[in-house]
Design a protein around this motif. Sequence first.
Motif, PDB file in Angstrom:
ATOM      1  N   UNK A  83       3.134 -37.929  28.012  1.00  0.00           N
ATOM      2  CA  UNK A  83       3.893 -36.989  28.729  1.00  0.00           C
ATOM      3  C   UNK A  83       2.881 -35.668  28.929  1.00  0.00           C
ATOM      4  N   UNK A  84       2.252 -35.382  27.686  1.00  0.00           N
ATOM      5  CA  UNK A  84       1.623 -33.983  27.818  1.00  0.00           C
ATOM      6  C   UNK A  84       0.184 -34.323  28.403  1.00  0.00           C
ATOM      7  N   UNK A  85      -0.415 -35.453  28.483  1.00  0.00           N
ATOM      8  CA  UNK A  85      -1.739 -35.538  29.241  1.00  0.00           C
ATOM      9  C   UNK A  85      -1.380 -35.974  30.686  1.00  0.00           C
ATOM     10  N   UNK A  86      -0.309 -36.425  31.048  1.00  0.00           N
ATOM     11  CA  UNK A  86       0.013 -36.777  32.533  1.00  0.00           C
ATOM     12  C   UNK A  86       0.021 -35.397  33.164  1.00  0.00           C
ATOM     13  N   UNK A  87       0.191 -34.276  32.671  1.00  0.00           N
ATOM     14  CA  UNK A  87       0.239 -33.079  33.686  1.00  0.00           C
ATOM     15  C   UNK A  87      -0.771 -32.843  34.179  1.00  0.00           C
ATOM     16  N   UNK A  88      -1.773 -33.443  33.633  1.00  0.00           N
ATOM     17  CA  UNK A  88      -3.374 -33.129  34.451  1.00  0.00           C
ATOM     18  C   UNK A  88      -3.401 -34.155  35.775  1.00  0.00           C
ATOM     19  N   UNK A  89      -2.755 -35.114  35.887  1.00  0.00           N
ATOM     20  CA  UNK A  89      -2.992 -35.779  37.143  1.00  0.00           C
ATOM     21  C   UNK A  89      -2.614 -35.104  38.505  1.00  0.00           C
ATOM     22  N   UNK A  90      -3.681 -35.568  39.328  1.00  0.00           N
ATOM     23  CA  UNK A  90      -3.080 -35.001  40.822  1.00  0.00           C
ATOM     24  C   UNK A  90      -2.196 -35.827  41.612  1.00  0.00           C
ATOM     25  N   UNK A  91      -1.556 -35.488  42.508  1.00  0.00           N
ATOM     26  CA  UNK A  91      -0.732 -36.433  43.292  1.00  0.00           C
ATOM     27  C   UNK A  91      -1.502 -37.288  44.234  1.00  0.00           C
ATOM     28  N   UNK A  92      -0.847 -38.487  44.582  1.00  0.00           N
ATOM     29  CA  UNK A  92      -1.323 -39.431  45.339  1.00  0.00           C
ATOM     30  C   UNK A  92      -1.594 -38.832  46.540  1.00  0.00           C
ATOM     31  N   UNK A  93      -2.898 -38.960  47.358  1.00  0.00           N
ATOM     32  CA  UNK A  93      -2.815 -38.341  48.655  1.00  0.00           C
ATOM     33  C   UNK A  93      -2.153 -39.191  49.595  1.00  0.00           C
ATOM     34  N   UNK A  94      -2.163 -40.556  49.465  1.00  0.00           N
ATOM     35  CA  UNK A  94      -1.292 -41.365  50.401  1.00  0.00           C
ATOM     36  C   UNK A  94       0.090 -40.799  50.478  1.00  0.00           C
ATOM     37  N   UNK A  95       0.689 -40.614  49.251  1.00  0.00           N
ATOM     38  CA  UNK A  95       2.085 -40.177  49.151  1.00  0.00           C
ATOM     39  C   UNK A  95       2.380 -38.979  49.868  1.00  0.00           C
ATOM     40  N   UNK A  96       1.203 -37.894  49.610  1.00  0.00           N
ATOM     41  CA  UNK A  96       1.291 -36.481  50.338  1.00  0.00           C
ATOM     42  C   UNK A  96       1.343 -36.917  51.846  1.00  0.00           C
ATOM     43  N   UNK A  97       0.685 -37.711  52.230  1.00  0.00           N
ATOM     44  CA  UNK A  97       0.598 -37.872  53.550  1.00  0.00           C
ATOM     45  C   UNK A  97       1.773 -38.166  54.191  1.00  0.00           C
ATOM     46  N   UNK A  98       2.450 -39.364  53.329  1.00  0.00           N
ATOM     47  CA  UNK A  98       3.870 -39.925  53.942  1.00  0.00           C
ATOM     48  C   UNK A  98       4.891 -38.891  53.853  1.00  0.00           C
ATOM     49  N   UNK A  99       4.672 -37.898  53.009  1.00  0.00           N
ATOM     50  CA  UNK A  99       5.543 -36.707  52.957  1.00  0.00           C
ATOM     51  C   UNK A  99       5.296 -35.771  53.921  1.00  0.00           C
ATOM     52  N   UNK A 100       4.041 -35.596  54.916  1.00  0.00           N
ATOM     53  CA  UNK A 100       4.011 -34.609  55.760  1.00  0.00           C
ATOM     54  C   UNK A 100       3.055 -33.473  55.136  1.00  0.00           C
ATOM     55  N   UNK A 101       2.640 -33.536  53.871  1.00  0.00           N
ATOM     56  CA  UNK A 101       1.827 -32.620  53.122  1.00  0.00           C
ATOM     57  C   UNK A 101       0.275 -33.071  53.348  1.00  0.00           C
ATOM     58  N   UNK A 102       0.064 -32.939  54.728  1.00  0.00           N
ATOM     59  CA  UNK A 102      -1.263 -33.131  55.011  1.00  0.00           C
ATOM     60  C   UNK A 102      -2.449 -32.201  54.328  1.00  0.00           C
ATOM     61  N   UNK A 103      -2.018 -30.950  54.267  1.00  0.00           N
ATOM     62  CA  UNK A 103      -3.267 -30.109  53.598  1.00  0.00           C
ATOM     63  C   UNK A 103      -3.448 -30.363  52.364  1.00  0.00           C
ATOM     64  N   UNK A 104      -2.332 -30.478  51.604  1.00  0.00           N
ATOM     65  CA  UNK A 104      -2.535 -30.747  49.979  1.00  0.00           C
ATOM     66  C   UNK A 104      -3.195 -32.051  50.015  1.00  0.00           C
ATOM     67  N   UNK A 105      -3.034 -33.330  50.912  1.00  0.00           N
ATOM     68  CA  UNK A 105      -3.676 -34.273  50.679  1.00  0.00           C
ATOM     69  C   UNK A 105      -5.164 -34.260  51.168  1.00  0.00           C
ATOM     70  N   UNK A 106      -5.367 -33.560  52.016  1.00  0.00           N
ATOM     71  CA  UNK A 106      -6.856 -33.091  52.437  1.00  0.00           C
ATOM     72  C   UNK A 106      -7.554 -32.617  51.325  1.00  0.00           C
ATOM     73  N   UNK A 107      -7.019 -31.663  50.626  1.00  0.00           N
ATOM     74  CA  UNK A 107      -7.716 -30.714  49.432  1.00  0.00           C
ATOM     75  C   UNK A 107      -8.326 -31.892  48.181  1.00  0.00           C
ATOM     76  N   UNK A 108      -7.326 -32.811  48.014  1.00  0.00           N
ATOM     77  CA  UNK A 108      -7.324 -33.931  47.214  1.00  0.00           C
ATOM     78  C   UNK A 108      -8.542 -34.827  47.506  1.00  0.00           C
TER      79      UNK A 108
END
Length: 517
Positions: free
Chosen positions: A234-259
Motif C-alpha cells: 500500500x505504501x509503495x503504490x502511492x508512487x505509481x502514475x495513472x495509466x495513460x490509456x485509462x486517462x484517455x478513456x476518461x477524457x483526461x487527455x492533458x494528463x495522459x499527454x504529460x505521462x
Amino acid sequence: MASETVPGAGASSDSAAAIIARQDRIPIWSLSYLFIGIIGVGFLFTFFDIFDITVSFIQTCTQIVPTCNPGTAATYLGLPVELNLAGYVVGALVLSPLADRFGRREMLLFTMLLTGIGSLITIFSTSYAFFILARAITGIGIGADLALVNTYVNEVAPRAGRARYTSLIFVMSALGAFFGIWLGLILTTPAAPFPSGLPFAIATVGLTPTGPQFLGNGWRYMYAIGALLALAGVLLRFQLPESPRWLIARGRVNEADRIVTGMEERARRKMPELPAPAAEIPVQASITRVPYAEIFGNRLYVSRTVFLVVVWFLGYVTVYAIAQGLTSLLAAMLPLPPHPATPAGIAAAGGAVAGEAGVIAAFGTIGFILCTIFAYLFGERLERKVWLPISAILTLGGGILIAVTASSNFPLAVIGSIITFFGFNLWVPMTYTWSTESYPTRARATGFALVDGIGHLGGGVGILVIAPLIPTLMKSLGGTTGPIVIFVIIAAFLIVAAIIAQFGTSTRFKRLDEVSP
C-alpha cells in the motif's frame, strides 16, 4: 467514437489517438524499473498467501478442527479454499469495474489494503468457521488486485513486451510462493531428519484423542508476514502514475499527454532516436456506458468472455489442485514409515509423512522461479495460446514422475515437483497477458476480472472434487496405480484447456486498440 479531445477536458496539441500512437511506438519499458517491484509486491503477497496454506494448513487444521490430523487434513482443505475463491470472484467482479470507473492506481491501493486486512484477521482465527471467513475476506482483495495488476502492466508495457513484462512481474509471484512454502515448512511442521522434514523446523507434536496435533503459532506468523507485505505494498503504490490509456478513456487527455511525454523522455535515455509514432487508431476518449454494458453489449467481447471463462475454469482446476493441495495430497499418498503401535509412534509417523510431503512441495517452488525467468526471456517467442499445451505436457509429465517415485525415490520426486511447478506456472502469465489483451481499455479490468474471477471457481472444483477422491482411489487402485491416476486426472483439465485455447485469437506484437477496439 471520435479520437479527438473531449470538450471541456482541456486543450491539447495532440488528439487522444496521437497520444496513444506515441506511447505505442516506444519499444522498451519506459517507466521507472522501481515501479515493476512496486506493482509486483501485490503478486508477492498474493502468491505468498496462496502457497503458504499449501504447507501450513496441516498445522492450522490440527489446531482449529477437533477431528483433524495430518492424514485427514486434505478433507478439510476444500471449504476454506472454496470460500477464498468465492471471495476472489466477488472481489474481481465487484471491485475491478471500479478501476475502469475511478482509475487503476486508486483501486490498486484499496485492493492491497483489503488483502492485508484479511490476512490480519486470519491471525486471530480460533475456529474452522472463523478461519474460513478470514480466507473469504482475503480472497475479495486478491481477486480484484490480480485483475488490476495485470491490467496496469499491459497498459504501460511496450506492445512487443506485454508477455515479457507480465512474466517479469510474475517473478515476484514465484518469490512469494517460494517464501510461502519454505517458511511454512519451517514454522508449521515438526523438526525431522531430512528428507522427512527439516531438522530446524520449529513446530512440535502433541497427541489428542483423534491423533497427532502440530503445536505452535507458526501458521499465525505466516499470516502476520502476509499482512506486513500488504502494508508495504500500500505504501509503495502511492508512487505509481495513472495509466495513460485509462486517462484517455476518461477524457483526461492533458494528463495522459504529460505521462506519455515523461515515458518518452525516460525511453530516450536508453534509445535517443525513438521510432516514428505508430499509425493513429481511433480510440474512445469518453465512456458512455458502465464496463459490464461495454462487454455484454458487444458480440465480440461476449464471445471472448465465454471462451476465456472456459479456458480459465478448466486450467484453474489443475493449478489450484497442485498449488494449494499438493502437500495434503502427498501426505495422503505417502506410506507411513514403520512405527511402534503406540500414540507417540503414530504421531511421529504422521509428522514424518507430513514433513516429507512438505519438503517435496517446497522444492517445487524452484521450478516456479525457473519458469518465471524462462517466461521473461522467451515468452514473446510464441503466441500466448501456443505456450498452453507446452505447459500442460510438462505438468502431466512432472505429476506422473511424482506419482511413480514419491514413495520410493525422494530425489526423483523432487525433480518431478520442480517440473510440475514449472509446467502449470508457465500457463499463468501467458493466460494473464492474453486475457488483458482481449478487452478494450474502457472495460479491460472488468473483462479480466470476469474471466479470471469466474474461472477461479475451477480452483474450488480442483480441491473439493479431487481431494475427496484420493482416499478412495488409493484404496481401490493401490499405492502404485492410484497416485498415477490422481495426477492424470489433475493434469487432464489443463490439457483440455490448452486444446480449447488453440481456437482463440492471436495477439502477439499487436497494438491493444487493434486487438480490442
